[in-house]
Design a protein around this motif. Structure first.
Motif, PDB file in Angstrom:
ATOM      1  N   LEU A 264      -7.708   1.696  -3.354  1.00 27.72           N
ATOM      2  CA  LEU A 264      -8.723   1.826  -2.307  1.00 27.72           C
ATOM      3  C   LEU A 264      -9.147   0.459  -1.783  1.00 27.72           C
ATOM      4  O   LEU A 264      -9.310   0.266  -0.575  1.00 27.72           O
ATOM      5  N   LYS A 265      -9.306  -0.500  -2.677  1.00 29.13           N
ATOM      6  CA  LYS A 265      -9.673  -1.864  -2.254  1.00 29.13           C
ATOM      7  C   LYS A 265      -8.615  -2.438  -1.320  1.00 29.13           C
ATOM      8  O   LYS A 265      -8.928  -3.062  -0.300  1.00 29.13           O
TER       9      LYS A 265
ATOM     10  N   LEU B  18      -7.081   9.382  -5.782  1.00 27.10           N
ATOM     11  CA  LEU B  18      -7.074   8.106  -5.071  1.00 27.10           C
ATOM     12  C   LEU B  18      -7.402   7.000  -6.066  1.00 27.10           C
ATOM     13  O   LEU B  18      -8.473   6.999  -6.673  1.00 27.10           O
ATOM     14  N   SER B  19      -6.497   6.084  -6.236  1.00 26.62           N
ATOM     15  CA  SER B  19      -6.692   4.984  -7.180  1.00 26.62           C
ATOM     16  C   SER B  19      -7.774   4.018  -6.686  1.00 26.62           C
ATOM     17  O   SER B  19      -7.725   3.560  -5.539  1.00 26.62           O
ATOM     18  N   PRO B  20      -8.768   3.693  -7.529  1.00 22.71           N
ATOM     19  CA  PRO B  20      -9.796   2.711  -7.141  1.00 22.71           C
ATOM     20  C   PRO B  20      -9.186   1.349  -6.797  1.00 22.71           C
ATOM     21  O   PRO B  20      -9.648   0.676  -5.867  1.00 22.71           O
TER      22      PRO B  20
ATOM     23  N   ILE C 181      -7.413  12.434  -2.234  1.00 27.18           N
ATOM     24  CA  ILE C 181      -6.567  12.416  -1.041  1.00 27.18           C
ATOM     25  C   ILE C 181      -6.208  13.856  -0.711  1.00 27.18           C
ATOM     26  O   ILE C 181      -5.752  14.606  -1.573  1.00 27.18           O
TER      27      ILE C 181
ATOM     28  N   MET D  52     -13.034  10.048  -4.120  1.00 28.92           N
ATOM     29  CA  MET D  52     -11.834   9.405  -4.682  1.00 28.92           C
ATOM     30  C   MET D  52     -10.673  10.397  -4.767  1.00 28.92           C
ATOM     31  O   MET D  52      -9.983  10.516  -5.772  1.00 28.92           O
TER      32      MET D  52
ATOM     33  N   LEU E   5      -6.432  -0.699   0.449  1.00 25.40           N
ATOM     34  CA  LEU E   5      -6.388   0.088   1.687  1.00 25.40           C
ATOM     35  C   LEU E   5      -7.462  -0.370   2.675  1.00 25.40           C
ATOM     36  O   LEU E   5      -7.243  -0.371   3.886  1.00 25.40           O
ATOM     37  N   ARG E   6      -8.607  -0.749   2.151  1.00 27.98           N
ATOM     38  CA  ARG E   6      -9.679  -1.229   3.033  1.00 27.98           C
ATOM     39  C   ARG E   6      -9.292  -2.548   3.694  1.00 27.98           C
ATOM     40  O   ARG E   6      -9.535  -2.768   4.883  1.00 27.98           O
TER      41      ARG E   6
ATOM     42  N   ILE F 149      -8.162  10.470   3.591  1.00 28.55           N
ATOM     43  CA  ILE F 149      -8.570   9.620   2.466  1.00 28.55           C
ATOM     44  C   ILE F 149     -10.071   9.784   2.248  1.00 28.55           C
ATOM     45  O   ILE F 149     -10.888   9.361   3.065  1.00 28.55           O
TER      46      ILE F 149
ATOM     47  N   CYS G 288       0.827  -1.209   0.000  1.00 28.71           N
ATOM     48  CA  CYS G 288       0.000   0.000   0.000  1.00 28.71           C
ATOM     49  C   CYS G 288       0.864   1.263   0.000  1.00 28.71           C
ATOM     50  O   CYS G 288       0.524   2.252  -0.660  1.00 28.71           O
TER      51      CYS G 288
ATOM     52  N   SER H 147     -12.841   8.561   0.256  1.00 26.30           N
ATOM     53  CA  SER H 147     -13.225   7.483  -0.659  1.00 26.30           C
ATOM     54  C   SER H 147     -14.486   7.807  -1.452  1.00 26.30           C
ATOM     55  O   SER H 147     -14.738   7.204  -2.502  1.00 26.30           O
TER      56      SER H 147
END
Length: 285
Positions: free
Chosen positions: A184-185, A179-181, A164, A162, A187-188, A157, A134, A159
């Motif tokens: 984001l996955k 913020l890259s999609p 930062i 999208m 990061l979650r 962040i 990440c 979300s």
């Protein structure tokens, strides 16, 4: 400023004058800038340990800079030394423009070193764990400086939009970046696994992750990926800007994402973008 005031120094080592720190603090200089100024000015006053700082002359300053030059110090190092000295005399002592005649070394206009998209993805794939993955992904996909990444907090962040939020970046400026999609996955998943409390990336005792740790993890990932050039966090930021230019993104948009004051700074990436050379015919064919 507590990090400076609480240091243990060897006997006889001169500290920066208290008023020097006060001025840096009142002007809200970034932590890295404060450390740089303090280091350079302290080195300077300890070189002339037998002279009170306020009575050091232009001749002595010039002699000191010549010593640094002969030691092979970089242009950046010399300019930082000059800045720290000028700050003392012009800002702390209130002698504006006193040392205009002090020579500065000519800056070398070096091209930014970048990785190809394939190399970046290979680097990410060879990180040690999800946290490291990440970190590298965020440095690249958002064009962040290392210090900006380390100071990111959970609430930065966004979300939903999208985006930062990068607070107190270079020049004490806030900015937004993408913020890259895909990121984001991850990061979650990272949040569920590591549960950071304040900073997005934390070290022991919930303190911000360290700069040296980021440098080390990137260096190790590069070795595992078989990338033999020296890879740094800032190289990922350079790669971000270069790849956006190659994808046809307007340079003014890239300027905003990087937080540059002028497009002139951003234009350097056109010098290394593949698209700048793709239309050139092979003269040997």
């Amino acid at each position: 400023m507590d990090w400076y005031r609480n240091r243990n120094l060897k006997e006889g080592h001169k500290r920066c004058p208290e008023e020097y720190l006060d001025k840096l603090e009142l002007r809200k200089y970034a932590e890295n800038t404060v450390k740089t100024y303090v280091h350079h000015f302290e080195t300077f006053i300890n070189y002339y340990s037998h002279i009170k700082p306020e009575v050091i002359t232009e001749i002595e300053i010039r002699n000191y800079l010549q010593v640094l030059t002969r030691e092979g110090r970089s242009t950046s190092y010399l300019n930082q030394a000059v800045n720290s000295i000028k700050f003392y005399f012009e800002v702390v002592m209130g002698m504006p423009n006193r040392f205009y005649k002090i020579e500065r070394p000519i800056k070398h206009k070096q091209l930014p070193k970048v990785l190809s998209k394939k190399e970046v993805l290979f680097l990410i794939d060879h990180t040690n764990n999800l946290k490291h993955r990440c970190i590298v992904s965020l440095l690249y996909s958002a064009g962040l400086r290392r210090s900006e990444l380390l100071h990111l907090k959970l609430e930065d962040i966004d979300s939903k939009r999208m985006l930062i939020l990068v607070k107190d970046a270079k020049g004490n400026k806030d900015r937004m970046t993408v913020l890259s999609p895909t990121l984001l996955k991850e990061l979650r998943t990272y949040y569920k696994q590591y549960r950071p409390k304040v900073f997005l990336f934390e070290g022991p005792k919930q303190k911000a992750y360290t700069a040296s740790s980021v440098l080390k993890l990137i260096s190790m990932a590069a070795k595992r990926a078989g990338i033999y050039k020296k890879v740094t966090p800032h190289m990922l930021r350079h790669s971000f800007a270069t790849h956006l230019i190659e994808d046809g993104i307007d340079i003014r948009h890239i300027q905003l994402l990087l937080g540059h004051s002028s497009t002139k700074t951003t234009e350097i990436y056109t010098h290394v973008a593949e698209t700048s050379f793709n239309g050139i015919k092979d003269l040997l064919s």
